[in-house]
Structure formats: structure tokens, C-alpha cells
Scaffold this active site. Structure first.
Site, PDB file in Angstrom:
ATOM      1  N   TYR A  43       9.190  28.277 -56.607  1.00 24.84           N
ATOM      2  CA  TYR A  43       9.869  29.414 -55.873  1.00 24.84           C
ATOM      3  C   TYR A  43      10.571  30.125 -56.809  1.00 24.84           C
ATOM      4  O   TYR A  43      10.569  31.527 -57.001  1.00 24.84           O
ATOM      5  CB  TYR A  43      10.439  29.154 -54.355  1.00 24.84           C
ATOM      6  CG  TYR A  43      11.028  30.501 -53.830  1.00 24.84           C
ATOM      7  CD1 TYR A  43      10.096  31.509 -53.223  1.00 24.84           C
ATOM      8  CD2 TYR A  43      12.236  30.549 -53.863  1.00 24.84           C
ATOM      9  CE1 TYR A  43      10.640  32.695 -52.781  1.00 24.84           C
ATOM     10  CE2 TYR A  43      12.926  31.513 -53.071  1.00 24.84           C
ATOM     11  CZ  TYR A  43      11.992  32.535 -52.493  1.00 24.84           C
ATOM     12  OH  TYR A  43      12.570  33.766 -52.003  1.00 24.84           O
ATOM     13  N   SER A  69      15.918  36.860 -54.491  1.00 27.42           N
ATOM     14  CA  SER A  69      16.713  35.911 -53.717  1.00 27.42           C
ATOM     15  C   SER A  69      17.894  35.431 -54.673  1.00 27.42           C
ATOM     16  O   SER A  69      17.679  35.396 -55.928  1.00 27.42           O
ATOM     17  CB  SER A  69      15.783  34.488 -53.517  1.00 27.42           C
ATOM     18  OG  SER A  69      16.546  33.562 -53.370  1.00 27.42           O
ATOM     19  N   GLY A 108       4.180  43.387 -47.719  1.00 26.19           N
ATOM     20  CA  GLY A 108       4.767  42.213 -46.790  1.00 26.19           C
ATOM     21  C   GLY A 108       5.219  42.874 -45.455  1.00 26.19           C
ATOM     22  O   GLY A 108       6.097  42.449 -45.094  1.00 26.19           O
ATOM     23  N   ALA A 109       4.710  44.059 -44.932  1.00 25.15           N
ATOM     24  CA  ALA A 109       5.011  44.578 -43.853  1.00 25.15           C
ATOM     25  C   ALA A 109       4.811  44.200 -42.632  1.00 25.15           C
ATOM     26  O   ALA A 109       4.898  45.082 -41.503  1.00 25.15           O
ATOM     27  CB  ALA A 109       4.769  45.986 -44.143  1.00 25.15           C
ATOM     28  N   GLY A 124      10.136  42.628 -44.255  1.00 18.95           N
ATOM     29  CA  GLY A 124       9.345  43.986 -44.717  1.00 18.95           C
ATOM     30  C   GLY A 124       8.971  44.633 -43.420  1.00 18.95           C
ATOM     31  O   GLY A 124       8.827  45.728 -43.246  1.00 18.95           O
ATOM     32  N   SER A 126       5.629  41.281 -41.231  1.00 11.62           N
ATOM     33  CA  SER A 126       6.451  40.089 -40.928  1.00 11.62           C
ATOM     34  C   SER A 126       7.820  40.257 -41.609  1.00 11.62           C
ATOM     35  O   SER A 126       7.998  40.893 -42.502  1.00 11.62           O
ATOM     36  CB  SER A 126       5.870  38.850 -41.368  1.00 11.62           C
ATOM     37  OG  SER A 126       6.931  37.744 -40.961  1.00 11.62           O
ATOM     38  N   GLY A 127       8.872  39.512 -40.821  1.00  5.25           N
ATOM     39  CA  GLY A 127      10.244  39.250 -41.261  1.00  5.25           C
ATOM     40  C   GLY A 127      10.933  40.571 -41.853  1.00  5.25           C
ATOM     41  O   GLY A 127      10.870  41.796 -41.189  1.00  5.25           O
TER      42      GLY A 127
HETATM   43  N1  NAP Z   1      13.892  34.786 -45.643  1.00  4.11           N
HETATM   44  C1  NAP Z   1      15.033  34.564 -46.625  1.00  4.11           C
HETATM   45  O1  NAP Z   1      15.975  33.561 -46.353  1.00  4.11           O
HETATM   46  C2  NAP Z   1      14.707  35.230 -47.994  1.00  4.11           C
HETATM   47  C3  NAP Z   1      15.941  35.068 -48.934  1.00  4.11           C
HETATM   48  C4  NAP Z   1      15.809  35.764 -49.845  1.00  4.11           C
HETATM   49  C5  NAP Z   1      14.509  36.390 -50.216  1.00  4.11           C
HETATM   50  N2  NAP Z   1      13.498  36.563 -49.624  1.00  4.11           N
HETATM   51  C6  NAP Z   1      12.343  37.125 -49.888  1.00  4.11           C
HETATM   52  O2  NAP Z   1      11.961  38.322 -48.667  1.00  4.11           O
HETATM   53  C7  NAP Z   1      10.372  38.628 -49.012  1.00  4.11           C
HETATM   54  C8  NAP Z   1      10.396  38.699 -47.498  1.00  4.11           C
HETATM   55  O3  NAP Z   1      10.221  37.391 -46.930  1.00  4.11           O
HETATM   56  P1  NAP Z   1      10.271  36.986 -45.558  1.00  4.11           P
HETATM   57  O4  NAP Z   1      11.585  36.046 -45.308  1.00  4.11           O
HETATM   58  O5  NAP Z   1      10.489  38.112 -44.635  1.00  4.11           O
HETATM   59  O6  NAP Z   1       8.969  36.243 -45.205  1.00  4.11           O
HETATM   60  P2  NAP Z   1       7.839  36.469 -44.006  1.00  4.11           P
HETATM   61  O7  NAP Z   1       8.393  36.843 -42.754  1.00  4.11           O
HETATM   62  O8  NAP Z   1       6.990  35.164 -44.072  1.00  4.11           O
HETATM   63  O9  NAP Z   1       6.792  37.802 -44.654  1.00  4.11           O
HETATM   64  C9  NAP Z   1       6.318  37.520 -45.692  1.00  4.11           C
HETATM   65  C10 NAP Z   1       5.204  38.899 -45.839  1.00  4.11           C
HETATM   66  O10 NAP Z   1       4.613  38.610 -46.956  1.00  4.11           O
HETATM   67  C11 NAP Z   1       3.293  38.879 -46.694  1.00  4.11           C
HETATM   68  N3  NAP Z   1       2.358  38.086 -47.576  1.00  4.11           N
HETATM   69  C12 NAP Z   1       2.127  36.914 -47.603  1.00  4.11           C
HETATM   70  N4  NAP Z   1       1.288  36.382 -48.521  1.00  4.11           N
HETATM   71  C13 NAP Z   1       0.652  37.559 -48.813  1.00  4.11           C
HETATM   72  C14 NAP Z   1      -0.516  38.188 -49.688  1.00  4.11           C
HETATM   73  N5  NAP Z   1      -1.160  36.939 -50.380  1.00  4.11           N
HETATM   74  N6  NAP Z   1      -0.792  39.293 -49.831  1.00  4.11           N
HETATM   75  C15 NAP Z   1      -0.094  40.203 -49.156  1.00  4.11           C
HETATM   76  N7  NAP Z   1       0.964  40.001 -48.657  1.00  4.11           N
HETATM   77  C16 NAP Z   1       1.176  38.893 -48.384  1.00  4.11           C
HETATM   78  C17 NAP Z   1       3.022  38.309 -45.375  1.00  4.11           C
HETATM   79  O11 NAP Z   1       2.190  39.055 -44.538  1.00  4.11           O
HETATM   80  P3  NAP Z   1       0.590  38.603 -44.336  1.00  4.11           P
HETATM   81  O12 NAP Z   1       0.643  36.853 -43.930  1.00  4.11           O
HETATM   82  O13 NAP Z   1       0.023  39.495 -43.392  1.00  4.11           O
HETATM   83  O14 NAP Z   1      -0.129  38.789 -45.643  1.00  4.11           O
HETATM   84  C18 NAP Z   1       4.404  39.094 -44.633  1.00  4.11           C
HETATM   85  O15 NAP Z   1       4.413  40.050 -44.360  1.00  4.11           O
HETATM   86  C19 NAP Z   1      10.230  37.699 -49.691  1.00  4.11           C
HETATM   87  O16 NAP Z   1       9.842  38.089 -51.066  1.00  4.11           O
HETATM   88  C20 NAP Z   1      11.145  36.542 -49.944  1.00  4.11           C
HETATM   89  O17 NAP Z   1      11.237  35.654 -51.498  1.00  4.11           O
HETATM   90  C21 NAP Z   1      13.534  35.974 -48.435  1.00  4.11           C
END
Ligand code: NAP
Length: 284
Positions: free
Chosen positions: A181, A168, A37-38, A43, A40-41
Site C-alpha cells: 500500500y 496517507s 471513488g465517490a 469520496g 464510499s467513504g
Molecule cells: N480510510 C483511511 O484511514 C485512509 C487514510 C489515509 C488515506 N486514505 C485514502 O483515502 C482514499 C479513499 O479511501 P476510503 O477509506 O474512503 O475507502 P473506501 O470507503 O473503501 O472507498 C474506496 C473508493 O474507491 C473506489 N474504488 C475501489 N476500486 C476501484 C476501481 N478499481 N476503480 C474505481 N474505483 C474504485 C470504491 O468504489 P467501487 O468499489 O464502487 O469501485 C470506493 O468508492 C484512498 O485513496 C485511501 O488510500 C484512507
């Protein structure tokens, strides 16, 4: 960084503070680190931080062209990085990723299992959408398990390695409208907790980070960006810190206080939430 976000980070305490750059460099320089997940966000920010700190970062996500841009930024600053475009819900593709990274680099020292999808949706709205359940589990649970089943054997054989799960606080505090989720994130959290002692015997560390809200493209549709939360850079610093300190579990202190209360008296939190949901229904 907006004041509210900085104050929020400070409130989380020293285990969530930025990592000293020299300590991070000592921990990761020359290491092969796979970040899923590198693109976006959290990663993306983690990959950039680790790239600046001397790691050889392997970036995985579906959007190869976005990964290439992140790789280019890391390389432009003198770092080492490689992109792997992969859909982690496709288990054969996960196996190919394992094969390719080991063939290309000989080993993976650290896995930051971060790719994920979030769904904020009520049971009523999910009833005709069972694909929400399957695709969320495919990415948040089955994909990471398959990836680690492929990569852990070489870590255990070399008696070194570290797995970091970007999870999370929902897994500690189950909440209405987050069932799909939370169940998927809890499944992977439980899997990692069970295998943690098995791999520790072989010198492999595991860390589960139960993040609070982080402002990212994932959280944007659900949460107002003005809400106090971690920024992606602050979250990446937390990942960097655990690569140095290697805790088994990192959970906000207030979640450690609230979770046992909810677990001991679920009927109380259910009743409070049900009243809130009922009042919202009346208001709509
Ligand atoms: N944001 C929050 O408040 C929060 C809080 C607690 C935990 N988290 C956790 O943090 C992690 C990262 O989330 P984020 O908030 O940074 O979200 P994000 O910006 O939406 O990033 C998600 C990443 O996952 C990748 N991804 C999605 N579907 C995929 C697939 N089928 N295969 C491979 N890669 C895939 C996306 O890349 P592509 O679209 O290029 O595939 C993107 O790089 C998640 O596991 C989330 O549960 C987030």
C-alpha cells in the site's frame, strides 16, 4: 460525532478544521469537479459536500448503482451531479472516462483523486500473492496518473485547475506490514510532487493530503471503530478546505515532527518495530 473523534480532529489543528460553507461555495460553485471513488467513504462524503456547495460533481467508481444513489441524493438537495461507472485499473476505461467527461461537460476544473485500495499484509503473507502488488499499483498509482495525463492538458490550456490527491501519512512514516500500500501511494505522491511545478507554471494547483486514520469501509477491517480518528464527514471538510486554501501539502503536525526522526535514524525505528514483531510472534 463521538467525543474522541472530535477531540482528535481538534488536535490536528486549524488546517484540518471544517471549512466555512460560504468560502467553499465561493471556491466551487459552478465548477466541474471529478471525484474518484465517490461511491464510499471519503469520496462519497466529499461528493455530497461539494454537491451541497454548488459544484457540478462528476462521480466515478466501479459500482454504478451506488453512484446513482449518491447522485440522486445530491440532486434531491438541489445540486448537480453525474455518475460515471468505471474501473480505474483498466487504462482504456480511464481514457474513455476522460473522453466522456470532456465530451459531456467541456472541461474539468478540479480532480479529487481519491479512489484507492489498502492492503495491510506482511511480506510473508504477500509472497504468494504478487497480484496484491499489481492490482494495488494499478489503482493507487497507474490509474490516477493515466487520468491526470488525460485531464491536465485542458487545465493547462485554460490556465486554471486544481488536483487534490487523497493520500496517507503512511508515505511519511513507512511501517511494517504496509509495504504494498505505502509503495503505491508513495509512487503517486512522488509523481504529483514532480509535476507540481510544471503545471503550476500554467496556473494549475496541486494538493497532496496525507490523511491520518479515517473511519471508512476501507479501514474497518484493520482498525477498531472506537479508535480516535477522523470521520468521513470531517475528512470531506478537509478536502473542501484545501479547495479554498490550495496548499501544496497537508500533513499532520506530529507526522512533520516524527518523519525526519525516522528518516534520520531508520535503524532505530527498524529495531523498535522488529522487537515488537518478535514479541508478537512469541505470543502467538
Ligand atoms: N480510510 C483511511 O484511514 C485512509 C487514510 C489515509 C488515506 N486514505 C485514502 O483515502 C482514499 C479513499 O479511501 P476510503 O477509506 O474512503 O475507502 P473506501 O470507503 O473503501 O472507498 C474506496 C473508493 O474507491 C473506489 N474504488 C475501489 N476500486 C476501484 C476501481 N478499481 N476503480 C474505481 N474505483 C474504485 C470504491 O468504489 P467501487 O468499489 O464502487 O469501485 C470506493 O468508492 C484512498 O485513496 C485511501 O488510500 C484512507
Amino acid at each position: 460525532m463521538p467525543l474522541a473523534h472530535d477531540a482528535y480532529r481538534r488536535l490536528l489543528g486549524p488546517t484540518w478544521a471544517p471549512v466555512a460553507p460560504d468560502r467553499l461555495r465561493r471556491a466551487v460553485a459552478g465548477r466541474v469537479v471529478l471525484v474518484t471513488g465517490a461511491s464510499s467513504g471519503i469520496g462519497e462524503a466529499t461528493a455530497e459536500l461539494l454537491g451541497r456547495s454548488g459544484a457540478h460533481v462528476l462521480l466515478a467508481a466501479r459500482r454504478g448503482e451506488v453512484l446513482d444513489e449518491v447522485v440522486a441524493r445530491i440532486v434531491a438537495r438541489g445540486g448537480r451531479a453525474s455518475a460515471y461507472a468505471v474501473d480505474l485499473t483498466d487504462l482504456d476505461a480511464v481514457d474513455r472516462l476522460v473522453h466522456d467527461v470532456l465530451a459531456d461537460h467541456g472541461r474539468v476544473d478540479v480532480v479529487v483523486s481519491n479512489a484507492g485500495r489498502s492492503i495491510h499484509r506482511s511480506l510473508a503473507d504477500t509472497t504468494d500473492r504478487f497480484h496484491d502488488v499489481t492490482r494495488t499499483n494499478a489503482l493507487n498509482y497507474l490509474g490516477p496518473v493515466r487520468l491526470l495525463m488525460g485531464l491536465l492538458p485542458q487545465m493547462r490550456e485554460r490556465r486554471t485547475g486544481h488536483v487534490v490527491d487523497v493520500n496517507s501519512l503512511n508515505v511519511d512514516l513507512p511501517a511494517a506490514n504496509w509495504a504494498v500500500y505505502t509503495a503505491s501511494k508513495s509512487a503517486f505522491d512522488a509523481w504529483l510532487a514532480c509535476i507540481a511545478p510544471e503545471v503550476r507554471v500554467d496556473g494549475v494547483a496541486t494538493t497532496s493530503i496525507h490523511f491520518p486514520l479515517v473511519h471508512t469501509p476501507m479501514s474497518a477491517p484493520t482498525y477498531d471503530p472506537a479508535l480516535p480518528a477522523l470521520t468521513v464527514d470531517a475528512a470531506a471538510q478537509v478536502v473542501g478546505r484545501v479547495l479554498v486554501t490550495r496548499p501544496r501539502l497537508l500533513v499532520p503536525w506530529w507526522v512533520r515532527l516524527a518523519a525526519p526522526v525516522q528518516a534520520a535514524a531508520p535503524e532505530v525505528s527498524d529495531a523498535v518495530t522488529a522487537r515488537w514483531l518478535a514479541s508478537r510472534r512469541k505470543g502467538s
